[in-house]
Each structure stands twice: as C-alpha cells, then as structure tokens.
Design a protein around this motif. Structure first.
Motif, PDB file in Angstrom:
ATOM      1  N   VAL A   1       0.834  -1.212   0.000  1.00 10.74           N
ATOM      2  CA  VAL A   1       0.000   0.000   0.000  1.00 10.74           C
ATOM      3  C   VAL A   1       0.867   1.259   0.000  1.00 10.74           C
ATOM      4  O   VAL A   1       0.564   2.243  -0.694  1.00 10.74           O
ATOM      5  N   SER A   2       1.952   1.223   0.756  1.00 17.30           N
ATOM      6  CA  SER A   2       2.842   2.385   0.823  1.00 17.30           C
ATOM      7  C   SER A   2       3.503   2.658  -0.525  1.00 17.30           C
ATOM      8  O   SER A   2       3.624   3.815  -0.934  1.00 17.30           O
ATOM      9  N   ILE A   3       3.939   1.601  -1.203  1.00 19.08           N
ATOM     10  CA  ILE A   3       4.548   1.781  -2.520  1.00 19.08           C
ATOM     11  C   ILE A   3       3.514   2.353  -3.492  1.00 19.08           C
ATOM     12  O   ILE A   3       3.805   3.276  -4.266  1.00 19.08           O
ATOM     13  N   ALA A   4       2.291   1.800  -3.454  1.00 23.64           N
ATOM     14  CA  ALA A   4       1.233   2.319  -4.324  1.00 23.64           C
ATOM     15  C   ALA A   4       0.958   3.786  -4.018  1.00 23.64           C
ATOM     16  O   ALA A   4       0.800   4.612  -4.929  1.00 23.64           O
ATOM     17  N   GLY A   5       0.920   4.131  -2.733  1.00 20.75           N
ATOM     18  CA  GLY A   5       0.703   5.524  -2.367  1.00 20.75           C
ATOM     19  C   GLY A   5       1.855   6.414  -2.775  1.00 20.75           C
ATOM     20  O   GLY A   5       1.647   7.550  -3.225  1.00 20.75           O
ATOM     21  N   ALA A   6       3.085   5.894  -2.636  1.00 19.00           N
ATOM     22  CA  ALA A   6       4.265   6.679  -3.001  1.00 19.00           C
ATOM     23  C   ALA A   6       4.275   7.005  -4.493  1.00 19.00           C
ATOM     24  O   ALA A   6       4.793   8.051  -4.903  1.00 19.00           O
ATOM     25  N   LEU A   7       3.708   6.117  -5.313  1.00 20.40           N
ATOM     26  CA  LEU A   7       3.679   6.358  -6.755  1.00 20.40           C
ATOM     27  C   LEU A   7       2.780   7.528  -7.130  1.00 20.40           C
ATOM     28  O   LEU A   7       2.950   8.122  -8.203  1.00 20.40           O
ATOM     29  N   THR A   8       1.848   7.865  -6.258  1.00 25.47           N
ATOM     30  CA  THR A   8       0.903   8.942  -6.576  1.00 25.47           C
ATOM     31  C   THR A   8       1.343  10.300  -6.046  1.00 25.47           C
ATOM     32  O   THR A   8       0.704  11.309  -6.360  1.00 25.47           O
ATOM     33  N   ILE A   9       2.397  10.326  -5.235  1.00 23.88           N
ATOM     34  CA  ILE A   9       2.811  11.573  -4.589  1.00 23.88           C
ATOM     35  C   ILE A   9       3.843  12.291  -5.458  1.00 23.88           C
ATOM     36  O   ILE A   9       4.923  11.755  -5.716  1.00 23.88           O
ATOM     37  N   GLY A  10       3.504  13.467  -5.901  1.00 24.03           N
ATOM     38  CA  GLY A  10       4.399  14.228  -6.767  1.00 24.03           C
ATOM     39  C   GLY A  10       3.620  15.145  -7.683  1.00 24.03           C
ATOM     40  O   GLY A  10       2.376  15.171  -7.655  1.00 24.03           O
ATOM     41  N   PRO A  11       4.314  15.880  -8.512  1.00 18.44           N
ATOM     42  CA  PRO A  11       3.653  16.913  -9.327  1.00 18.44           C
ATOM     43  C   PRO A  11       2.909  16.392 -10.544  1.00 18.44           C
ATOM     44  O   PRO A  11       2.277  17.170 -11.231  1.00 18.44           O
ATOM     45  N   SER A  12       2.951  15.090 -10.847  1.00 11.52           N
ATOM     46  CA  SER A  12       2.354  14.602 -12.092  1.00 11.52           C
ATOM     47  C   SER A  12       0.849  14.376 -11.994  1.00 11.52           C
ATOM     48  O   SER A  12       0.185  14.142 -13.009  1.00 11.52           O
ATOM     49  N   GLY A  13       0.288  14.414 -10.776  1.00 16.28           N
ATOM     50  CA  GLY A  13      -1.151  14.255 -10.629  1.00 16.28           C
ATOM     51  C   GLY A  13      -1.649  12.837 -10.794  1.00 16.28           C
ATOM     52  O   GLY A  13      -2.830  12.613 -11.103  1.00 16.28           O
ATOM     53  N   LEU A  14      -0.812  11.849 -10.584  1.00 12.19           N
ATOM     54  CA  LEU A  14      -1.230  10.460 -10.678  1.00 12.19           C
ATOM     55  C   LEU A  14      -2.079  10.080  -9.476  1.00 12.19           C
ATOM     56  O   LEU A  14      -1.807  10.494  -8.346  1.00 12.19           O
ATOM     57  N   GLY A  15      -3.121   9.267  -9.729  1.00 17.89           N
ATOM     58  CA  GLY A  15      -3.954   8.747  -8.657  1.00 17.89           C
ATOM     59  C   GLY A  15      -3.822   7.240  -8.569  1.00 17.89           C
ATOM     60  O   GLY A  15      -3.198   6.589  -9.416  1.00 17.89           O
ATOM     61  N   LEU A  16      -4.412   6.663  -7.529  1.00 18.90           N
ATOM     62  CA  LEU A  16      -4.350   5.209  -7.362  1.00 18.90           C
ATOM     63  C   LEU A  16      -5.012   4.491  -8.534  1.00 18.90           C
ATOM     64  O   LEU A  16      -4.571   3.398  -8.932  1.00 18.90           O
ATOM     65  N   SER A  17      -6.071   5.078  -9.082  1.00 18.22           N
ATOM     66  CA  SER A  17      -6.723   4.460 -10.242  1.00 18.22           C
ATOM     67  C   SER A  17      -5.783   4.424 -11.447  1.00 18.22           C
ATOM     68  O   SER A  17      -5.789   3.451 -12.224  1.00 18.22           O
ATOM     69  N   ASP A  18      -4.983   5.472 -11.627  1.00 13.53           N
ATOM     70  CA  ASP A  18      -4.007   5.495 -12.717  1.00 13.53           C
ATOM     71  C   ASP A  18      -2.937   4.423 -12.511  1.00 13.53           C
ATOM     72  O   ASP A  18      -2.542   3.729 -13.463  1.00 13.53           O
ATOM     73  N   VAL A  19      -2.465   4.288 -11.275  1.00 12.76           N
ATOM     74  CA  VAL A  19      -1.457   3.269 -10.972  1.00 12.76           C
ATOM     75  C   VAL A  19      -2.024   1.881 -11.225  1.00 12.76           C
ATOM     76  O   VAL A  19      -1.369   1.024 -11.833  1.00 12.76           O
ATOM     77  N   TRP A  20      -3.253   1.645 -10.785  1.00  6.23           N
ATOM     78  CA  TRP A  20      -3.872   0.334 -10.983  1.00  6.23           C
ATOM     79  C   TRP A  20      -4.077   0.040 -12.469  1.00  6.23           C
ATOM     80  O   TRP A  20      -3.842  -1.079 -12.931  1.00  6.23           O
ATOM     81  N   ALA A  21      -4.507   1.054 -13.227  1.00  4.96           N
ATOM     82  CA  ALA A  21      -4.702   0.864 -14.666  1.00  4.96           C
ATOM     83  C   ALA A  21      -3.380   0.534 -15.355  1.00  4.96           C
ATOM     84  O   ALA A  21      -3.319  -0.318 -16.249  1.00  4.96           O
TER      85      ALA A  21
END
Length: 342
Positions: free
Chosen positions: A24-44
């Motif tokens: 969960v932390s890795i998934a959350g870390a992927l969304t943190i930053g200026p690119s505006g990625l969300g968990l749905s984007d990571v999952w897709a």
C-alpha cells in the motif's frame, strides 16, 4: 510482547500486515508528486502491464511510474530492509545497542572504496563500484575491531572506535573528492554520499534486493547463533557454536549488504541503529522472529522517508540521509540515555 512472540499465528498475521502495508505504501508513493497520478491510474497501468492492454495514460506518465517512482520506492524498501538487518546483526554480535553500519564506520569505509573506484579508477575494470565499496567496508570493519581490541575490547570501546573510523574514512573520502573531481562531479558525489535514492536503474534495484534477501536468509539460518551471541561469546561456545567462523560469516554478510547499498544509494545513517530496537519492543529478542520483523519495518520506514525527502522541498530533492539523521539522532540520544541508566 511475550504473548506475541510465542504465538505463531499472531506473528504470521503481523508479517502479512507488514507486507500489505509495504504494498500500500509503494502504491501511495507512486501517486505523490507533481504529475497528478492517482491510485486508479497506478492500478490501470499495472493492469495494462500484466494483460498487455492500454492503460489510457500518456507515455510520460507511464514512464514516471515504471522508470522513476516504482524503482525508487522498491530501492528504498530494499535499502531500508538491508540496513535494518545489518544493525540488528551488529548489535547482537557486538552486544552493543548503539552498533550499526553507519556508527561503526562501515558505511564510511564503503563510501571511500566506492569513491576511489569512481574518481581514482582504482580497480575499476576488475572489481567495480560495488566491489570497491565491499573492500572499503571490510577494511573499516577490521580497523574498528582492531582499535576496539587495543583499547580494551569492551562494547563502549567498539562505538568509540567506530566514531574514530567514521571520521577517518569520511575525511579521506572528502580528500579524494576535492582533489580528484571537478565541480560538477563534486556536487553529484557529495549529494550521493548524503544518501540518495533518486533515478535508480532496475539492475541496481534487483541487485540490492537480491543481496538483501540473501543476507536475510543467511541471518535466519544463523538465528540460534545470534540468540546465543546476545549473551556473549562464552555462552555461544558452550552451546556448540563455532564462534570465530560464525562471527566472520555474519560480519562478512553485513559488510556485503552495506557495500551494495552504499554503492547504489550512498551512506544512509541511523536506520540500522533505531529500527532493531523497535522490532525487539514489538516481538521480543528471538532473532528467528525479530529479523523478518525488522526487515519489514526497515522497508516501510525508508519508503516513507524517501517520499518525505522528495516532497519536503519540492521540486528539489533532499538527500535521504539528511532525513534519517533528523529522525535517528534523537533516537540515538534516547538509547544512549537508557544505556547510561542501566
């Protein structure tokens, strides 16, 4: 704590919860930053990677996930686990709660070895950066243990010898950097020496993860010996443990893990000092249970330290070692005070 230590079901549940938190932390870390990625984007993106379909994300956003943030988070997990395991092993072998690769000068020795390969070309075509870091770590270990033995061999002398070794190898590293590097190389090397997880390659991630996993397996195989070492060399020998051979094996494993982490991410301090105490408070002293626990805590800790390091002064990135020092120094003081009261 005792009930938790003696209940296999609760220990298994704790480990599963730790693994889930890391995912969960890795998934959350992927969304943190200026690119505006969300968990749905990571999952897709993950679904598309598995099925070969289209995630609907732009190439740039896909690259941010797979070439930037995911390898960085995975490297943070591997480095955190490795450093925490090294600290736990050293504290048991040396019977000193203040021991860890950074405090004992092992990280500084590894840094000197790596910098010597990169800037001076010493053995560059033969041993490479990781090999140079390993040799530097071994030399630092040997010097610290020799100094401690000459000073009386007590546990407090080991830490004092480690501090001396840290200063020596840090000074030598700085000397090499300032005499052999140009301005651009100096800035890059100094940032790396403070601990940086930025822009790792997948080869670096897999190497660090493989060495950490192999080292953890060796430590688990030696869990009974580590339990005995907690009570001293004589107690270990009375239980039939080959003290000299086991110590050399475990010190070698610790040096190797530290060297690989330093060659990839620089010197990250205090992870191995603080987290073993947290693991012992959670599950007790038995290394068969404590070692996987401290590895999970270390991975989780450094994932979020990395997130903090790359967001606290965004868009610039703060060296990870700066953040771990801010957290680790107060914890070091607490451990030191507790030891003084015993």
């Amino acid at each position: 704590m005792i009930g938790l230590e003696r209940s296999p079901a609760r220990i298994a549940l704790l480990w599963l919860a730790g693994l889930a938190l890391i995912v969960v932390s890795i998934a959350g870390a992927l969304t943190i930053g200026p690119s505006g990625l969300g968990l749905s984007d990571v999952w897709a993106s993950f679904q598309a990677k598995i099925t070969g379909g289209d995630s609907g994300l732009s190439g740039i956003r896909e690259g941010i996930i797979w070439n930037l943030r995911l390898p960085q988070s995975l490297l943070a997990a591997a480095c955190g686990a490795g450093l925490a395991v090294c600290g736990a092993v050293l504290q048991s072998l040396l019977r000193n709660p203040l021991a860890d690769p950074f405090v004992l000068g092992v990280s500084s020795g590894a840094s000197l070895g790596a910098v010597s390969v990169v800037l001076l070309g010493v053995g560059a075509g033969v041993i490479g950066m990781a090999g140079g870091a390993f040799l530097g770590a071994v030399v630092a270990f040997a010097l610290v243990l020799l100094l401690a033995a000459l000073a009386g061999g007590t546990t407090d002398r080991v830490v004092l010898a480690g501090i001396a070794g840290t200063q020596l190898f840090s000074a030598l590293t700085s000397f090499v950097v300032y005499t052999a590097a140009d301005a651009e190389q100096t800035r890059g090397v100094l940032f790396w020496l403070l601990g940086s997880l930025a822009n790792p390659t997948w080869t670096e991630v897999s190497t660090c993860a493989a060495v950490t996993a192999a080292g953890l397996i060796v430590c688990l195989l030696c869990a009974s010996a580590l339990d005995a070492f907690t009570f001293g060399n004589d107690a270990a020998a009375s239980l039939g443990i080959h003290v000299g051979r086991t110590r050399i094996l475990l010190l070698g494993v610790t040096a190797l893990i530290t060297a690989v982490i330093v060659s990839v991410a620089g010197a990250i301090g205090f992870v191995g000092l603080v987290l073993p105490h947290a693991a012992r408070a959670l599950v007790g002293m038995r290394h068969r249970i404590m070692m996987p626990t401290v590895a999970l805590i270390g991975a989780l800790f450094l994932i979020w330290v990395d997130v903090l390091a790359r967001t606290i002064i965004a868009p610039e990135e703060l060296p990870v070692g700066v953040v771990t020092a801010i957290v680790g120094v107060p914890a070091f003081i607490v451990v030191l005070i507790r030891q003084g009261r015993r």
